[in-house]
Design an enzyme around this catalytic site. Structure first.
Site, short mmCIF file in Angstrom:
data_model
loop_
_atom_site.label_atom_id
_atom_site.label_comp_id
_atom_site.label_asym_id
_atom_site.label_seq_id
_atom_site.Cartn_x
_atom_site.Cartn_y
_atom_site.Cartn_z
N HIS A 1 0.82 -1.21 0.00
CA HIS A 1 0.00 0.00 0.00
C HIS A 1 0.86 1.26 0.00
O HIS A 1 2.04 1.22 0.28
CB HIS A 1 -1.00 0.03 1.17
CG HIS A 1 -0.39 0.24 2.52
ND1 HIS A 1 -0.13 -0.80 3.38
CD2 HIS A 1 -0.01 1.35 3.18
CE1 HIS A 1 0.40 -0.34 4.49
NE2 HIS A 1 0.49 0.97 4.40
N ARG B 1 -1.30 11.42 4.06
CA ARG B 1 -1.96 12.09 5.18
C ARG B 1 -3.00 13.07 4.63
O ARG B 1 -2.70 13.83 3.71
CB ARG B 1 -0.93 12.83 6.02
CG ARG B 1 -0.05 11.91 6.81
CD ARG B 1 0.94 12.69 7.69
NE ARG B 1 1.62 11.78 8.58
CZ ARG B 1 2.70 11.08 8.25
NH1 ARG B 1 3.22 11.20 7.05
NH2 ARG B 1 3.25 10.26 9.12
N GLU C 1 -3.78 3.89 1.85
CA GLU C 1 -4.06 4.17 3.26
C GLU C 1 -4.15 5.68 3.44
O GLU C 1 -3.21 6.41 3.13
CB GLU C 1 -2.93 3.61 4.13
CG GLU C 1 -3.04 3.97 5.59
CD GLU C 1 -1.82 3.56 6.39
OE1 GLU C 1 -1.49 4.27 7.35
OE2 GLU C 1 -1.18 2.55 6.04
N ASN D 1 -4.43 12.49 11.30
CA ASN D 1 -3.83 12.70 12.61
C ASN D 1 -4.75 13.61 13.43
O ASN D 1 -5.15 14.68 12.97
CB ASN D 1 -2.45 13.33 12.47
CG ASN D 1 -1.46 12.35 11.87
OD1 ASN D 1 -1.24 11.27 12.40
ND2 ASN D 1 -0.88 12.70 10.74
N HIS E 1 3.07 11.09 -7.72
CA HIS E 1 1.67 10.80 -7.95
C HIS E 1 1.38 9.34 -7.64
O HIS E 1 2.28 8.53 -7.51
CB HIS E 1 1.27 11.11 -9.40
CG HIS E 1 2.05 10.33 -10.41
ND1 HIS E 1 3.20 10.80 -10.99
CD2 HIS E 1 1.87 9.08 -10.92
CE1 HIS E 1 3.69 9.90 -11.82
NE2 HIS E 1 2.90 8.84 -11.80
N GLU F 1 -2.51 10.11 -11.24
CA GLU F 1 -2.37 9.93 -12.69
C GLU F 1 -3.34 8.87 -13.15
O GLU F 1 -3.41 7.79 -12.57
CB GLU F 1 -0.94 9.51 -13.03
CG GLU F 1 -0.73 9.29 -14.52
CD GLU F 1 0.67 8.79 -14.84
OE1 GLU F 1 1.06 8.89 -16.01
OE2 GLU F 1 1.37 8.27 -13.93
#
Length: 133
Positions: A7, A11, A55, A59, A74, A123
């Site tokens: 993965h 953030r 993912e 935070n 990208h 992309e």
């Protein structure tokens, strides 16, 4: 020695906005967890028929945009055989490409780029250029 890329993590600031964007381009939520001593939420996303390859990390308490830096490029996704139909579908969700699709090299697949709500580039390719190797 590594055997599989499982993965990519990015953030994000706004869970609802990010899930709406990634949902509009075809991702589905596969699971979520509290991590970091219960200081962050991670949300795992996948394209239909694939594993959780993206993912999103939120935070707790973060309100300032993240610096994307010069190192990030990208995330690349292939789309159906009809890039124009996909872009029309994305437009219905308010998502527009940075510029019209183009071939990066003679005979190459048409590509274009989107930006997610946090500024990350995505992309889109009509076919995987690795199939040419």
């Amino acid at each position: 020695m590594p055997v599989e890329l499982i993965h990519t993590m990015i953030r994000v600031l706004d869970e609802d906005r990010s899930l709406a964007f990634y949902g509009a381009i075809g991702f589905e939520e596969r699971g979520r967890r509290r991590v970091g001593g219960d200081t962050a939420t991670v949300i795992f996303l996948a394209l239909p028929g694939d594993g959780a390859r993206l993912e999103l990390t939120l935070n707790d308490g973060r309100t300032e945009p993240y610096e994307l830096g010069e190192g990030y490029g990208h995330i690349a996704l292939t789309v159906s055989d009809d890039m124009d139909a996909e872009l029309a579908r994305f437009a219905e969700a308010g998502i527009a490409p940075e510029k019209e699709p183009y071939a990066a090299y003679p005979g190459g697949p048409r590509i274009c780029f989107l930006r997610d709500p946090d500024g990350y580039r995505i992309e889109l390719l009509e076919r995987n250029p690795e199939d040419e190797f």
